[in-house]
Design a protein around this motif. Sequence first.
Motif, PDB file in Angstrom:
ATOM      1  N   ASN A   1      32.445-124.435 -34.317  1.00  0.00           N
ATOM      2  CA  ASN A   1      32.400-123.273 -35.192  1.00  0.00           C
ATOM      3  C   ASN A   1      32.681-122.006 -34.401  1.00  0.00           C
TER       4      ASN A   1
ATOM      5  N   ALA B   1      39.501-122.681 -47.515  1.00  0.00           N
ATOM      6  CA  ALA B   1      38.115-122.818 -47.060  1.00  0.00           C
ATOM      7  C   ALA B   1      37.174-121.919 -47.852  1.00  0.00           C
TER       8      ALA B   1
ATOM      9  N   TYR C   1      43.359-119.018 -39.880  1.00  0.00           N
ATOM     10  CA  TYR C   1      42.808-120.362 -40.079  1.00  0.00           C
ATOM     11  C   TYR C   1      43.627-121.358 -39.283  1.00  0.00           C
TER      12      TYR C   1
ATOM     13  N   TRP D   1      44.255-125.343 -38.221  1.00  0.00           N
ATOM     14  CA  TRP D   1      43.978-126.760 -38.462  1.00  0.00           C
ATOM     15  C   TRP D   1      45.008-127.602 -37.726  1.00  0.00           C
TER      16      TRP D   1
ATOM     17  N   GLY E   1      39.308-124.302 -38.248  1.00  0.00           N
ATOM     18  CA  GLY E   1      38.613-123.296 -39.045  1.00  0.00           C
ATOM     19  C   GLY E   1      39.093-121.899 -38.699  1.00  0.00           C
TER      20      GLY E   1
END
Length: 423
Positions: free
Chosen positions: A83, A129, A164, A166, A234
Amino acid sequence: MKKLVFVFAMLFAIAMTAEAQGLFNRVKESAKWKARSKVESAIDRGIDKALDKTEDAATDAVKGKKGKKNKENDAEVEAADDNPQVATSSDFKRGSVIMFQDDVTAEQVGEFPSKWDMFSGTTEVKTIAGVKAINPTENAQIQPLIKEQGAYLPEEFTIEYDFYYWPSKDDIGLNDIKLILAVTKDRSEFPGEGYDSDDLTAFVLKHGVCDTQEHSYYFNGNKEGAFEYSFKKGWNHVALSFNKRALKVYFNDKRVVNLPRVNQPTWMCFQVPFEYKNLTFIRNVVIAKGAVALYDRNAQDISAVEKAIQETGQFVTNNILFDTGKATLKQESMIEIMKIADYMKKNPSARFEVQGHTDNQGSDKVNDPLSQQRAEAIVKALEGLGVDGFNLKAVGKGSHEPIADNKTEAGRAQNRRVVFIKR
């Protein structure tokens, strides 16, 4: 004659026997030496191995790699790595005067973001998200919609944005994006990719292009560099600081680029360099005047306070910090408070409302009085530095006036602020 031959034969046999015996003895001694060497080597290896095990055990004990408690710590570290958080390094400080800000929360999904302009490609507001974000696609090239013509970036500024990330199954980054700082005054034409247009760009940051670790940049037209940084899946945070000549870039809480001399940029834009669709997302874009000081990283120059108040009538700072859940000022906050005190003593007739703001973590029953107590603590600290308390009014705003999305750590960090408003 036969006797003589017999005698010679006997002497030769004796000589050969003696030689053979000597040879045998030498072979035997050699074998003994080799055997002894092997044994000694084996013993040495055994001792070294035992020492290595002992040393490893001692190291493990010191580092705390074993035990239930340490396993829990490892789990916490791993969870933290999954995170990524907003940059919190004391090296980076957002400029004190916000010139442009867009968290996209007020935009309509499916429409072009109203605070932006576009050179080419396609750009829409979409949801990723659970939050709204800008989605540039098909080699999109976009820039903030600044009404004033020509150059708008000052000699000291900061730029921040979230994106973001990914990875694909092959661990290839799909968030490819470029931040481009141009040097031209004409904002009607896209400035190119740095190496294709030597005279048009001061700095180009390329991150996430085809790899999660390797990133590159170009500066002053034709100079280049590279660095490694592994993004986590994230939202990630990028921050850039430019001060007269020095340029620094931060990914989350780590500084990844530090250039001592870069040409003065005039305006900025983003580019998604490939024909991707629904893969690149950015939000929380902030451009502000002011930057990390050239040689005093932790102190905000008083001129920044003066500029902010002259231009906007207020000074906003995220650098006055408190103990968690308390109104106790942290020691490092005094650097910022001293700058305010210096300004107020220089302008003794100026009156200020000192507003304390929190994020939305916790209830209003807790945050409202806490923000009031923190504002009062700042007033008390200023009085202790010789400021006339008559010119100060403490007001707690709680979490009722957010300037960013409280759903992300980046937004919450922006909302935890102190505002000095001139009355």
